[in-house]
Design an enzyme around this catalytic site. Structure first.
Site, PDB file in Angstrom:
ATOM      1  N   CYS A 382      34.277  44.812  -3.287  1.00 30.70           N
ATOM      2  CA  CYS A 382      33.140  44.347  -2.561  1.00 30.70           C
ATOM      3  C   CYS A 382      31.719  45.424  -2.863  1.00 30.70           C
ATOM      4  O   CYS A 382      31.174  45.393  -4.146  1.00 30.70           O
ATOM      5  CB  CYS A 382      33.413  44.394  -1.266  1.00 30.70           C
ATOM      6  SG  CYS A 382      32.279  43.335  -0.369  1.00 30.70           S
ATOM      7  N   HIS A 509      37.798  40.850  -0.703  1.00 33.13           N
ATOM      8  CA  HIS A 509      38.451  41.975  -0.587  1.00 33.13           C
ATOM      9  C   HIS A 509      39.952  41.394  -0.846  1.00 33.13           C
ATOM     10  O   HIS A 509      40.599  41.020  -0.029  1.00 33.13           O
ATOM     11  CB  HIS A 509      38.358  42.078   0.912  1.00 33.13           C
ATOM     12  CG  HIS A 509      37.060  42.871   1.211  1.00 33.13           C
ATOM     13  ND1 HIS A 509      36.996  44.208   1.167  1.00 33.13           N
ATOM     14  CD2 HIS A 509      35.762  42.534   1.764  1.00 33.13           C
ATOM     15  CE1 HIS A 509      35.978  44.419   1.661  1.00 33.13           C
ATOM     16  NE2 HIS A 509      35.073  43.585   1.672  1.00 33.13           N
ATOM     17  N   GLU A 511      42.635  43.295  -0.791  1.00 32.70           N
ATOM     18  CA  GLU A 511      43.778  44.137  -0.367  1.00 32.70           C
ATOM     19  C   GLU A 511      44.186  43.176   0.999  1.00 32.70           C
ATOM     20  O   GLU A 511      45.436  43.482   1.613  1.00 32.70           O
ATOM     21  CB  GLU A 511      43.054  45.473   0.284  1.00 32.70           C
ATOM     22  CG  GLU A 511      42.042  45.316   1.286  1.00 32.70           C
ATOM     23  CD  GLU A 511      40.334  45.087   0.835  1.00 32.70           C
ATOM     24  OE1 GLU A 511      40.532  44.460  -0.346  1.00 32.70           O
ATOM     25  OE2 GLU A 511      39.462  45.684   1.245  1.00 32.70           O
TER      26      GLU A 511
HETATM   27  N1  GLN Z   1      27.362  46.253   2.221  1.00 37.76           N
HETATM   28  C1  GLN Z   1      27.943  45.311   0.962  1.00 37.76           C
HETATM   29  C2  GLN Z   1      27.304  43.988   1.525  1.00 37.76           C
HETATM   30  O1  GLN Z   1      26.963  43.574   2.595  1.00 37.76           O
HETATM   31  C3  GLN Z   1      29.298  45.470   0.801  1.00 37.76           C
HETATM   32  C4  GLN Z   1      30.048  44.887   1.976  1.00 37.76           C
HETATM   33  C5  GLN Z   1      31.439  45.282   1.827  1.00 37.76           C
HETATM   34  O2  GLN Z   1      31.574  46.108   0.909  1.00 37.76           O
HETATM   35  N2  GLN Z   1      32.343  44.739   2.687  1.00 37.76           N
HETATM   36  O3  GLN Z   1      27.094  43.100   0.661  1.00 37.76           O
END
Ligand code: GLN
Length: 569
Positions: A382, A509, A511
């Site tokens: 992310c 994500h 995970e």
């Molecule tokens: N801050 C980034 C976004 O909102 C990444 C978010 C995250 O890593 N969950 O896109």
């Protein structure tokens, strides 16, 4: 229609006794007997969900397939079972009140006075009902907080009412308490447990099973004492001693027949328990053939719960290769260009996890550059994918001002921005892209090789997207490959550097979907690549120690060594 049976899990004495792991472990044992379970967490706090809470306060926000932002205990539930969890599986006082107040405004209460009893308790019962579908044999509902808290009262009352409705054979109450060891007296103390049960009984609930957290376990007379004073069967007083891994807890519970007690109370006939694959997994976890060291360069590293699923997924990734994953938390803010190589050289792989806000971004960019230039396997998740692309644009493609509008709203080179900005629509605040999205993989990519298929689905929690129209051409010209995208909307989901041993960033994500018995493919591949580098570097544990020793100035290192070698005179 057969109704599911219920297990309600409450906690007493103090928080953090592991109600979540307790619930997940009981569910695990029931599943091992062929029963279909689901788990639910009801949290008494007033936030509508944990989505807006600081990771330092509340730990990780766990995301379900249907895009609910939930308590991290749901992560335990999914890792320990095959239950499919949705937004119905987590509710808070805030969400319950929100629903009630919306109904009140619509006039649905037809002029009645709206009250905690029966309306709030009724809404809590509806929430329990929502997950009680007919394919489920047992619903396990965990009540957050500690019995005796003002805010948990309506929840305790609601589960008491459920017992009244389904009868004593329809539900079981499990209470998790503490039996502390008082060193000064050299004794285990049962009084906190007695008081906690007294509190619960004052609210109309007699626990059937007590899960007593203890450092080392306790003798038969302590068990008898607790049973007598708390009016619980002796066999149902469970000594839940501290263990080296949470995955051992189902094994401990099985040894004390927790599942048999539950089945007996609920009059459920189930098959024999097959815990063998799980036990084998715990055995493998404890007996790795070697270790691999991963540096996680993140923002919330002081509080490990912020990256709960990530840590577990890394362990699972190691498990898949018979390896112990040593997870090293590195504060991104501390990484500086001049010292970066020294700070990171010990790690076999580098991972930048998810996060929000500007703090630590520069350190992440340095860590990523180090990994890229030194062929260190890199996994960006992310935010870690966004920073990976920004680093590449700046340092390889020559786009010095590349940034995300999250970190610099006035950036001229907007590599990541909110979708509305991307489409030229005025920004209306933008919500997050949440939950499961399908993703199509490029054949021959790191991703496709890891998953072994071309279509996958993973969970999201982010706002900013890669500005594909403006920057795809530039990054691909310089050797970055876009290896995963959503089939319909063309969001970029995965980027890679094919020229590198293993270098991948994903916008989702992964995970959240890793389980100890089913390690997530990208984690498996990343840990595998990191271990390959470790062996290529000749970095076994012994060698690492020897290297450290050799790096010390001679006078400092040999002195104490020689002293140890000399017999004490
Ligand atoms: N801050 C980034 C976004 O909102 C990444 C978010 C995250 O890593 N969950 O896109």
């Amino acid at each position: 229609m057969a109704r599911p049976k219920y297990i309600f899990i409450t906690g007493g004495v103090v928080s953090s006794l592991g109600k979540g792991i307790t619930s997940a472990s009981i569910a695990n044992l029931l599943e091992c007997r062929g029963l279909k379970v689901t788990l639910q967490k009801l949290d008494p706090y007033l936030n509508i969900d944990p989505g807006t809470m600081s990771p330092f306060q509340h730990g990780e926000v766990f995301v379900t397939d249907d895009g609910a932002e939930t308590d991290l205990d749901l992560g335990h539930y999914e890792r320990f079972t095959h239950a499919v969890l949705t937004r119905a599986n987590n509710a808070t006082s805030g969400s319950i009140y929100e629903r009630i107040l919306a109904k009140e405004r619509r006039g649905d209460y037809l002029g009645k006075t709206v009250q905690v009893i029966p309306h709030v308790t009724g809404a809590i019962r509806e929430q329990i009902e929502r997950v009680s579908t007919k394919d489920i044999d047992v619903v396990l509902t965990e009540i957050g907080g500690t019995v005796g808290d003002i805010e948990s009262l309506p929840f305790v009352e609601a589960i008491r009412q459920v017992r009244q409705q389904v009868g004593r054979r329809g539900c079981v109450f499990v209470h998790v308490t503490l039996v502390p060891y008082i060193a000064a007296a050299g004794e285990l103390k049962t009084k906190p447990t007695q008081h906690s049960v007294k509190e619960l009984r004052a609210l109309g609930i007699q626990p059937d099973i007590l899960i007593c957290r203890t450092e080392t376990g306790f003798s038969a007379d302590i068990r008898e004492k607790i049973a007598l004073f708390c009016d619980v069967d002796k066999e149902a007083v469970i000594a839940a001693r501290d263990v080296d891994t949470v995955y051992q807890v189902p094994v401990e519970f099985a040894a004390q027949r927790v599942d048999e007690i539950v089945l007996d109370r609920l009059r459920i006939e189930a098959g024999p328990r097959n815990l063998e694959p799980w036990k084998q997994m715990v055995h493998n976890l404890r007996n790795p053939r070697d270790a691999v060291e991963i540096g996680v360069v993140g923002k919330y590293v002081d509080y490990e719960d912020s990256y709960k699923s990530l840590k577990e997924a890394l362990l699972h990734g190691g498990l898949a290769h018979g390896l112990e994953t040593k997870v090293r938390w590195v504060e991104a803010e501390d990484i500086k260009r001049e010292t970066c190589a020294e700070q990171l050289s010990a790690y076999d792989g580098i991972l930048v996890p998810g996060g929000f806000g500007l703090r630590g971004i520069d350190g992440m960019l340095e860590a990523i550059r180090y990994a890229r230039e030194n062929d260190v396997p890199y996994f960006g998740i992310c935010l870690g994918m966004q920073t990976m692309v920004i680093e590449f644009l700046r340092n390889v493609c020559g786009v010095a001002g590349a940034h995300s509008t999250e970190f610099d709203p006035k950036a001229t080179e907007r590599a990541f921005l909110k979708l509305r900005e991307l489409k030229g629509v005025e920004d209306l605040g933008g919500t997050m892209r949440l939950g499961a999205w399908p993703c199509r993989l490029e054949p021959g990519s790191f991703a496709e090789r890891a998953y072994g298929r071309l279509e996958i689905s993973e969970r999201h929690r982010h706002r900013f997207e890669f500005n594909r129209p403006e920057y795809e051409g530039i990054v691909t010209k310089h050797g970055m490959r876009i290896s995963g995208e959503t089939p319909e909307v063309d969001y970029v989901e995965i980027c890679e550097l094919p020229s590198h041993p293993w270098y991948l960033g994903c916008q989702f994500h992964p995970e959240f979907k890793s389980k100890p018995l089913e390690p997530q493919p990208l984690f498996k591949a990343f840990v595998g690549a990191s271990y390959k580098r470790r062996t290529e570097r000749g970095q076994t544990d012994e060698q690492a120690e020897a290297e450290k020793f050799l790096r010390l100035p001679r006078s400092r290192s040999l002195g104490p060594m020689l002293q140890w070698a000399e017999p004490d005179t």
